[in-house]
Structure formats: C-alpha cells, structure tokens
Design an enzyme around this catalytic site. Structure first.
Site, PDB file in Angstrom:
ATOM      1  CG  ASP A   1      -1.862  -1.208   1.211  1.00  0.00           C
ATOM      2  OD1 ASP A   1      -2.217  -1.690   0.121  1.00  0.00           O
ATOM      3  OD2 ASP A   1      -2.203  -1.680   2.315  1.00  0.00           O
TER       4      ASP A   1
ATOM      5  CE  LYS B   1       2.441  -2.498  -4.287  1.00  0.00           C
ATOM      6  NZ  LYS B   1       2.052  -2.082  -2.941  1.00  0.00           N
TER       7      LYS B   1
ATOM      8  N   GLY C   1      -4.603  -4.337  -3.814  1.00  0.00           N
ATOM      9  CA  GLY C   1      -5.611  -3.323  -4.112  1.00  0.00           C
ATOM     10  C   GLY C   1      -4.840  -2.083  -4.509  1.00  0.00           C
ATOM     11  CG  HIS C   2      -2.091  -2.131  -6.987  1.00  0.00           C
ATOM     12  ND1 HIS C   2      -1.171  -2.705  -7.820  1.00  0.00           N
ATOM     13  CD2 HIS C   2      -1.824  -2.633  -5.750  1.00  0.00           C
ATOM     14  CE1 HIS C   2      -0.393  -3.518  -7.117  1.00  0.00           C
ATOM     15  NE2 HIS C   2      -0.779  -3.500  -5.862  1.00  0.00           N
TER      16      HIS C   2
ATOM     17  CD  GLN D   1       0.782  -8.936  -2.550  1.00  0.00           C
ATOM     18  OE1 GLN D   1       1.468  -9.597  -3.301  1.00  0.00           O
ATOM     19  NE2 GLN D   1      -0.480  -8.651  -2.824  1.00  0.00           N
TER      20      GLN D   1
HETATM   21  P1  GDP Z   1      -0.806   0.273  -3.520  1.00  0.00           P
HETATM   22  O1  GDP Z   1      -1.392  -1.007  -3.020  1.00  0.00           O
HETATM   23  O2  GDP Z   1       0.661   0.356  -3.249  1.00  0.00           O
HETATM   24  O3  GDP Z   1      -1.146   0.566  -4.952  1.00  0.00           O
HETATM   25  O4  GDP Z   1      -1.477   1.433  -2.649  1.00  0.00           O
HETATM   26  P2  GDP Z   1      -3.045   1.565  -2.280  1.00  0.00           P
HETATM   27  O5  GDP Z   1      -3.784   2.018  -3.466  1.00  0.00           O
HETATM   28  O6  GDP Z   1      -3.516   0.352  -1.586  1.00  0.00           O
HETATM   29  O7  GDP Z   1      -2.972   2.683  -1.166  1.00  0.00           O
HETATM   30  C1  GDP Z   1      -2.429   3.943  -1.418  1.00  0.00           C
HETATM   31  C2  GDP Z   1      -3.487   4.985  -1.083  1.00  0.00           C
HETATM   32  O8  GDP Z   1      -2.893   6.253  -1.042  1.00  0.00           O
HETATM   33  C3  GDP Z   1      -4.578   5.089  -2.135  1.00  0.00           C
HETATM   34  O9  GDP Z   1      -5.753   5.517  -1.513  1.00  0.00           O
HETATM   35  C4  GDP Z   1      -4.047   6.163  -3.078  1.00  0.00           C
HETATM   36  O10 GDP Z   1      -5.074   6.856  -3.786  1.00  0.00           O
HETATM   37  C5  GDP Z   1      -3.386   7.091  -2.086  1.00  0.00           C
HETATM   38  N1  GDP Z   1      -2.219   7.817  -2.570  1.00  0.00           N
HETATM   39  C6  GDP Z   1      -1.230   7.421  -3.412  1.00  0.00           C
HETATM   40  N2  GDP Z   1      -0.268   8.364  -3.495  1.00  0.00           N
HETATM   41  C7  GDP Z   1      -0.658   9.375  -2.692  1.00  0.00           C
HETATM   42  C8  GDP Z   1      -0.064  10.625  -2.307  1.00  0.00           C
HETATM   43  O11 GDP Z   1       1.035  10.994  -2.722  1.00  0.00           O
HETATM   44  N3  GDP Z   1      -0.772  11.394  -1.425  1.00  0.00           N
HETATM   45  C9  GDP Z   1      -1.974  11.024  -0.913  1.00  0.00           C
HETATM   46  N4  GDP Z   1      -2.578  11.818  -0.059  1.00  0.00           N
HETATM   47  N5  GDP Z   1      -2.543   9.850  -1.246  1.00  0.00           N
HETATM   48  C10 GDP Z   1      -1.895   9.040  -2.105  1.00  0.00           C
HETATM   49  P1  IMO Z   2      -0.935  -4.229  -2.234  1.00  0.00           P
HETATM   50  O1  IMO Z   2      -0.471  -4.792  -3.551  1.00  0.00           O
HETATM   51  C1  IMO Z   2      -0.975  -4.626   2.100  1.00  0.00           C
HETATM   52  C2  IMO Z   2      -1.036  -8.715   3.696  1.00  0.00           C
HETATM   53  C3  IMO Z   2      -2.286  -9.154   4.426  1.00  0.00           C
HETATM   54  C4  IMO Z   2      -1.667 -10.107   5.440  1.00  0.00           C
HETATM   55  C5  IMO Z   2      -0.568 -10.794   4.643  1.00  0.00           C
HETATM   56  C6  IMO Z   2      -0.964 -12.144   4.045  1.00  0.00           C
HETATM   57  O2  IMO Z   2      -2.236  -3.533  -2.300  1.00  0.00           O
HETATM   58  O3  IMO Z   2       0.152  -3.431  -1.587  1.00  0.00           O
HETATM   59  P2  IMO Z   2      -2.518 -12.838   1.988  1.00  0.00           P
HETATM   60  O4  IMO Z   2      -3.972 -12.618   1.747  1.00  0.00           O
HETATM   61  O5  IMO Z   2      -1.628 -12.278   0.956  1.00  0.00           O
HETATM   62  O6  IMO Z   2      -2.196 -14.277   2.297  1.00  0.00           O
HETATM   63  O7  IMO Z   2      -2.216 -12.036   3.372  1.00  0.00           O
HETATM   64  O8  IMO Z   2      -0.247  -9.900   3.593  1.00  0.00           O
HETATM   65  N1  IMO Z   2      -1.251  -8.213   2.323  1.00  0.00           N
HETATM   66  C7  IMO Z   2      -1.190  -6.917   1.993  1.00  0.00           C
HETATM   67  N2  IMO Z   2      -1.015  -5.802   2.753  1.00  0.00           N
HETATM   68  N3  IMO Z   2      -1.081  -4.511   0.767  1.00  0.00           N
HETATM   69  C8  IMO Z   2      -1.234  -5.597  -0.019  1.00  0.00           C
HETATM   70  O9  IMO Z   2      -1.210  -5.543  -1.363  1.00  0.00           O
HETATM   71  C9  IMO Z   2      -1.341  -6.866   0.594  1.00  0.00           C
HETATM   72  N4  IMO Z   2      -1.522  -8.131   0.130  1.00  0.00           N
HETATM   73  C10 IMO Z   2      -1.446  -8.938   1.199  1.00  0.00           C
HETATM   74  O10 IMO Z   2      -2.923  -8.074   5.033  1.00  0.00           O
HETATM   75  O11 IMO Z   2      -1.040  -9.376   6.466  1.00  0.00           O
HETATM   76 MG    MG Z   3      -2.939  -1.672  -1.819  1.00  0.00          MG
END
Ligand code: GDP
Ligand code: IMO
Ligand code: MG
Length: 430
Positions: free
Chosen positions: A13, A16, A40-41, A225
């Site tokens: 998270d 990416k 979840g991207h 991840q």
């Molecule tokens: P990922 O799994 O690495 O793709 O990240 P996620 O999408 O799960 O979580 C990142 C969260 O931060 C999402 O809600 C994005 O919309 C938000 N986000 C990404 N870059 C920025 C940033 O520079 N500033 C803020 N405020 N939010 C961001």
């Molecule tokens: P993105 O790509 C954050 C975590 C789960 C748990 C552990 C194992 O959005 O960054 P799993 O279901 O993979 O067997 O769970 O890994 N986990 C993540 N945490 N971002 C993710 O993906 C994750 N994918 C798995 O919360 O701790």
């Molecule tokens: Mg994510």
C-alpha cells in the site's frame, strides 16, 4: 528499449498503483508478475477513483498493453468482473490489450475456504490474510496439484484436473478444518462460463515478450504487496505467499533477468501495515490515529484500518539491498504537512546493542526499540506542488535526509492521490 520494475519497499500500500499509472505514460506494456487479488491498487484519474486487484495499473491508458504473468494467482470471478467494469468505462476495448499467461494458476472456491477456515482456527495467532485464497493457491502450485489457465480454459482438462484434485482437498477441508466439502459439479458448472469469458485473453506471454523486445518496447513491471511481505525476505511468517521482490519479475513473467534495467522502490513518507505481525515504528497513540485519518489509511481490498507509524529506514534499506533498487519514489509527502516534528527510524536497539539490520526472527523483531532522528516539520500544503523548487525548505530537508541515509536517488515525489499530483525528478526509462 529499457525495462523497469516497480516494487513496494515496506508492507504494501505504498502507492504503487498510482506510480505505475503515472509511469505507464513512458511505457508500452505493463506486467503484474506475482500476488493476486490480495492486492488493491488505487488510481485517481480525472477525479474518478478506480481500484484494481488483478488487471495491471496501466489499464487506464487506452493504448497500452496489460499483462498478467505466470507468477500471478488469478481468481477468475474477480478478474472477469474487473474486466467487465473496465470495459463499461471504455477501457480494454479488445483482448489484445490484456494478455494472461497460460501458466498462471487459478484460485478456486476451496482455496478461499481453506484460507478463511485456517485463519479462524488460528484465533489471535492469525496472519490477518485477505481471505482471498492466495496462500492455498500458491501451496497447490508448489505441491503440483494446481490448475493452470491452460487447463482451466479447456472444459475437458478443467474437469479432469478437478476430478484428480478435489477429493483430496475435500478430505482436508472436512477432516482437518471441519468445513463443508465442495461438489465437483457445482464448481464445474459455475466456473465453465468464467473459463469461456477468459479464453480470448489467454496465451503464451513469453512469446509476446520476444516480439515486444524486438520492437524495442518499454516494459514496466508492477509489483504487488511489499518487500517486508515477501515470503523469503519479509517478516516471516507474517508475510504473503509469493516473492514480492524485483527478482521475481523475471520468474513470474517469462522475461529473462538480463532484460531488466532499472528497479524503482516505492516508499510511503511514513509506514503502514495491514494484518498482523511485527511493526517496530508503529504508533498506537493519537499520532498513529492522525496519520490514519489524514492519509485515508484503510485497506483498498478489505477496508481494514491500516496500522500507522513513522518511516523506518532500516526496513527500506533492507528493501534496497534485496531488490537491487536503482532509485526510489516517495509517496504521500502531503500527508505530513502540518506536523511540528517528524521522526525517522535509523536503527534498532535490541538487548543493549544497536543494529541496522532487521533481525531474523519475529521474536527479536517484536522486541526491538526504534532509534529515531527528529526533524522539523512544515506547515505548507504540498498537494499543488509539481516542481522540486516549489517544495518548502523543511520538506526538501526531509527528502534529502532519506536520500542521503539510504544512499539512493529519488525518481519522483508524490503529493496527492491523482495522476497530476507528482514531482517528477527523472524519467525512470532513461
Ligand atoms: P498500492 O497497493 O501500493 O497501490 O497502494 P493503495 O492504493 O492500496 O494505497 C495507497 C493509497 O494512497 C490510495 O488511496 C491512493 O489513492 C493514495 N495515494 C497514493 N499516493 C498518494 C499521495 O502521494 N498522497 C496522498 N494523499 N494519497 C496518495
Ligand atoms: P498491495 O499490492 C498490504 C497482507 C495481508 C496479510 C498478509 C498475508 O495492495 O500493496 P494474503 O492474503 O496475501 O495471504 O495475506 O499480507 N497483504 C497486503 N497488505 N497490501 C497488499 O497488497 C497486501 N496483500 C497482502 O494483510 O497481512
Ligand atoms: Mg494496496
């Protein structure tokens, strides 16, 4: 031609999705190479938020090709739904824009059930998985009882593989986990239509790569991840079940390692973690709460609140080593505006000793006490900043301290969720 891998350097998270969406502007092909719909991207384009779980984050660029590599575990239900949603919104107009490896493994209902029953069984000791069947599917792959896309899209092979595998999985579900076994006919009839829907997308991705390489296309690899969730290099056993590090981009796609030029790590300006497991810089106080609310730190896949803490440079340094990072992107810098003081963890204290490495056992990692450097914060809002020189001096100092401590250059700085909220310092493909 130049190919770039993007990986998370923390516990996932890091943002990416947003960065991959941005850098797709410089690329021709975007490839997921591991993980599944545990990811979840989030992409924010033209004020619209899209969360992708399986389709690569290049999908909102109309002419770019997206690839799901052999290293990904694919839940057909989730993927078909995601494709339909994207098509309705005007993307993925034809199957040539999404290629899925014939060698990718398929997540079936028994994988999800096993994942969920095991977590329930573990009680307080649970991993905190996403419950999407990721671990059980990778286990079946390694145990040589998986079903791959090539089997899945042939109704004959799909049935034969289910007949071979399901009785044993059912005995495990019933006798070990106390669950209700599955009926083969029910799975088969439900999944047959999904297998038909996916058929046009399945093929030999490794052959596509040869063509793209010949035509000097730029390929961007999208990690899911983060490094501390890697099954080898992460905080085992509180990890996911795949290799999340850059080396796996090759293994999980079928493009040889000699073809990879750059590895860009994504780091949040602070740290978050969702699920159980050690987290040395976690803030269980009002500061942690503040970061969660200001940063909107709730899981993009499960909606769970993310645990929050200060940036941990020990964790990112480890990611630099095991991924061979060539540069870093810092995200969510805007979230830190308004703080009087900001802390950076530059080492741990363990049993009277100062260490700069992550200890090998979870028991030790749980005991470490972070050593912090404190810096002055800045008041200014950063969400409209698009150039380095517009950044407040104190924000620059924070970024420079991270760069200097880690001895790594920055590619860009993200200052908000949308595509435009970005300070680009360097084109990663050059
Ligand atoms: P990922 O799994 O690495 O793709 O990240 P996620 O999408 O799960 O979580 C990142 C969260 O931060 C999402 O809600 C994005 O919309 C938000 N986000 C990404 N870059 C920025 C940033 O520079 N500033 C803020 N405020 N939010 C961001
Ligand atoms: P993105 O790509 C954050 C975590 C789960 C748990 C552990 C194992 O959005 O960054 P799993 O279901 O993979 O067997 O769970 O890994 N986990 C993540 N945490 N971002 C993710 O993906 C994750 N994918 C798995 O919360 O701790
Ligand atoms: Mg994510």
């Amino acid at each position: 031609m130049s190919n770039v891998v993007i990986v998370g350097t923390q516990w996932g998270d890091e943002g990416k999705g947003k960065i991959v969406d941005y850098f797709t502007g410089y690329a021709d092909v975007v490839v997921r190479f591991q993980g599944g719909n545990n990811a979840g991207h989030t992409l924010v384009v033209n004020n619209k938020t899209t969360i992708l779980h399986l389709v690569p984050s290049g999908a909102l660029h109309p002419k770019k090709v997206c690839v799901i590599g052999n290293g990904v575990v694919v839940d057909p239900k989730v993927l078909v739904e995601e494709i339909q949603t994207l098509k309705k919104a005007g993307y993925l107009k034809n199957p040539s824009l999404l290629r899925i490896s014939h060698l990718a493994h398929v997540i079936l209902p028994y994988h999800r059930l096993i994942d969920q029953l095991r977590e329930k069984d573990k009680g307080d000791g649970k991993i905190g998985t996403t419950g999407r069947g990721i671990g059980p599917c990778y286990e079946d792959k390694v145990a040589r009882r998986g079903i791959r896309m090539a089997d899945f899209i042939s109704s004959k092979l799909f049935r034969e593989r289910l007949e071979e595998i399901l009785p044993e999985r059912n005995r495990y579900i019933e006798q070990v986990l106390g669950g209700t076994p599955f009926k083969l006919e029910e799975i088969f009839s439900e999944y047959l239509s999904l297998s038909k829907a996916l058929r046009p997308y399945i093929g030999s991705v490794e052959e596509n790569f040869q063509q793209w390489e010949k035509n000097k296309k730029h390929i961007l690899f999208e990690g899911a991840q983060g490094t501390s969730l890697d099954v080898d290099h992460g905080t085992y056993p509180f990890v996911t079940s795949s290799n999340t590090v850059a080396g796996y981009a090759s293994c999980g796609s079928g493009l040889g390692p000699t073809q990879i030029d750059q590895v860009v790590g994504i780091s949040k300006a602070y740290t978050t973690r969702v699920g159980s497991g050690p987290f040395p810089t976690e803030l269980k106080d009002s500061m942690g709460e503040y970061l969660r609310e200001k940063g909107g730190e709730y899981g993009a896949t499960t909606g769970r609140p993310r645990r929050c803490g200060w940036i941990d440079l020990v964790v990112i340094r480890h990611a630099k080593i095991v991924n061979g990072l060539t540069s870093l992107v810092l995200t969510k810098m805007d979230v830190l505006s308004g703080l009087k003081k900001i802390k950076l963890c530059t080492g741990y204290r363990l049993g009277g000793k100062v260490i700069k490495q992550i200890p090998s056992t979870v028991e030790d990692l749980t005991k470490v006490k972070p050593i912090y450097e404190e810096m002055n914060g800045w008041e200014e809002d950063l969400t409209q900043v698009t150039r380095w020189k517009q950044l407040p001096v104190r924000a620059k100092k924070y970024v420079e301290r991270i760069q200097d401590w880690l001895e790594i250059p920055l590619t860009s700085i993200s200052v908000g969720p949308s595509r435009q909220q970005h300070i680009v310092l360097k084109n990663p493909f050059k």
